[in-house]
Design an enzyme around this catalytic site. Structure first.
Site, PDB file in Angstrom:
ATOM      1  N   ASP A 198       9.090  -0.184   8.405  1.00  0.00           N
ATOM      2  CA  ASP A 198       7.954   0.196   9.241  1.00  0.00           C
ATOM      3  C   ASP A 198       7.452   1.562   8.767  1.00  0.00           C
ATOM      4  OD1 ASP A 198       6.082   0.555  11.175  1.00  0.00           O
ATOM      5  OD2 ASP A 198       7.477   0.597  12.865  1.00  0.00           O
ATOM      6  N   SER A 199       6.535   1.537   7.801  1.00  0.00           N
ATOM      7  CA  SER A 199       6.012   2.794   7.254  1.00  0.00           C
ATOM      8  C   SER A 199       4.498   2.929   7.424  1.00  0.00           C
ATOM      9  CB  SER A 199       6.388   2.938   5.779  1.00  0.00           C
ATOM     10  OG  SER A 199       6.012   1.792   5.044  1.00  0.00           O
ATOM     11  N   LYS A 200       3.860   1.885   7.957  1.00  0.00           N
ATOM     12  CA  LYS A 200       2.423   1.907   8.270  1.00  0.00           C
ATOM     13  C   LYS A 200       1.593   2.504   7.147  1.00  0.00           C
ATOM     14  CE  LYS A 200       3.208   1.849  13.259  1.00  0.00           C
ATOM     15  NZ  LYS A 200       4.687   1.967  13.274  1.00  0.00           N
ATOM     16  N   ARG A 201       1.811   2.015   5.942  1.00  0.00           N
ATOM     17  CA  ARG A 201       1.061   2.503   4.791  1.00  0.00           C
ATOM     18  C   ARG A 201      -0.393   2.054   4.903  1.00  0.00           C
ATOM     19  NH1 ARG A 201       4.269   6.479   3.868  1.00  0.00           N
ATOM     20  NH2 ARG A 201       6.178   6.036   2.690  1.00  0.00           N
ATOM     21  N   THR A 259       4.883  -2.654   7.179  1.00  0.00           N
ATOM     22  CA  THR A 259       3.719  -2.550   8.049  1.00  0.00           C
ATOM     23  C   THR A 259       2.605  -1.808   7.314  1.00  0.00           C
ATOM     24  OG1 THR A 259       4.719  -0.572   9.048  1.00  0.00           O
ATOM     25  CG2 THR A 259       4.978  -2.664  10.228  1.00  0.00           C
TER      26      THR A 259
END
Length: 274
Positions: free
Chosen positions: A92-95, A119
């Site tokens: 979950d790093s929301k790049r 993510t």
């Protein structure tokens, strides 16, 4: 088996629960304070205790980067994959970048950390998502309607008569999902929006934050988000599982919370689909 196939396998075996591995060192049991590899050792105990109840694990990147513990993140993912190879891991790093940089972020998640999914923030459009989606066996989980209080500021804005989150969902379903590896983040705090998103994205798994600490409604989530009983959702719980106890029984308490969430989800299905 790609990420979405692996998740479907766990749905068939009766779990839609994801445990979020979001370490707060100050909330660890006292025994960990003297350990150099405290984050990994804590995660290892949580993974072992909860594995039989989950469809995936989800470490949150910032919790490791802020502690200069990226090596323990790698260790955590490697441990989960070697000991529980059928349970996928979401980074979950929301790049959310474009072009060659997005490709580098994809390589970071899939080749460096060996995550099964990541993510992605789609704010810059298709150029952000497609470099990740090229990794056909990996999951790309696109932010659609998030669970935070100010999510509606942008995500619920109307464009051509429909909220932005519907445009994202439709693109994800129709344009980005060529390899069958796209999912959506849809918060449990937005039950009404979830039902609308499901109507335009009937095939995509939903990663659902917001149950537990954020107060999302589990029954509404199950009713509005599932594709069919027992399918369609990856319901995340982090703090409620990890810090169920700060005593020596922390792992047993985490297992109990995870099992309870799994059983509560299944009970809602049994009640509505006897």
């Amino acid at each position: 088996m790609n990420f979405n196939d692996a998740i479907r396998h766990h749905w068939q075996s009766g779990t839609q629960v994801c445990v979020g591995l979001d370490p707060f060192l100050d909330r660890f049991p006292p025994a960990f304070s003297s350990q150099t590899n405290a984050i990994f050792e804590f995660n290892k105990a949580i993974i072992d205790a909860t594995a039989k109840y989950v469809c995936c694990f989800k470490p949150q990147f910032a919790h490791y980067a802020a502690e200069a513990a990226e090596s323990q993140l790698k260790q955590t993912i490697a441990y989960a994959k070697s000991n529980y190879p059928n349970i996928p891991v979401i980074l979950d790093s929301k790049r959310g970048d474009i072009g060659s940089t997005a490709s580098m972020y994809a390589r970071e998640a899939f080749e460096h950390y060996l995550a099964d999914a990541v993510t992605v923030n789609p704010y810059m459009g298709s150029d952000t998502v497609l470099p990740f989606a090229k990794f056909q066996d990996k999951g790309v989980i696109v932010l659609c309607r998030t669970s935070n209080p100010s999510a509606a500021e942008f995500q619920n804005q109307t464009i051509e008569g429909e909220p932005l989150y519907i445009h994202v969902a439709r693109k994800a379903q129709q344009l980005w999902n060529e390899h069958g590896n796209i999912s959506l983040v849809v918060g449990a705090t937005a039950a009404e929006e979830m039902a609308k998103i499901r109507s335009v994205a009937p095939d995509l798994p939903f990663l659902v934050p917001g149950i537990g600490a954020q107060g999302g409604d589990l029954t509404a989530t199950v009713e509005n988000g599932q594709t069919s009983p027992g399918s369609g959702l990856i319901i995340n719980s982090s703090r409620q599982v990890l810090y169920a106890s700060q005593g020596e029984d922390f792992a047993q308490a985490a297992a109990k919370e995870t099992k309870k969430l799994r059983d509560d989800i299944n009970a809602i299905n049994d009640h509505h689909h006897p």
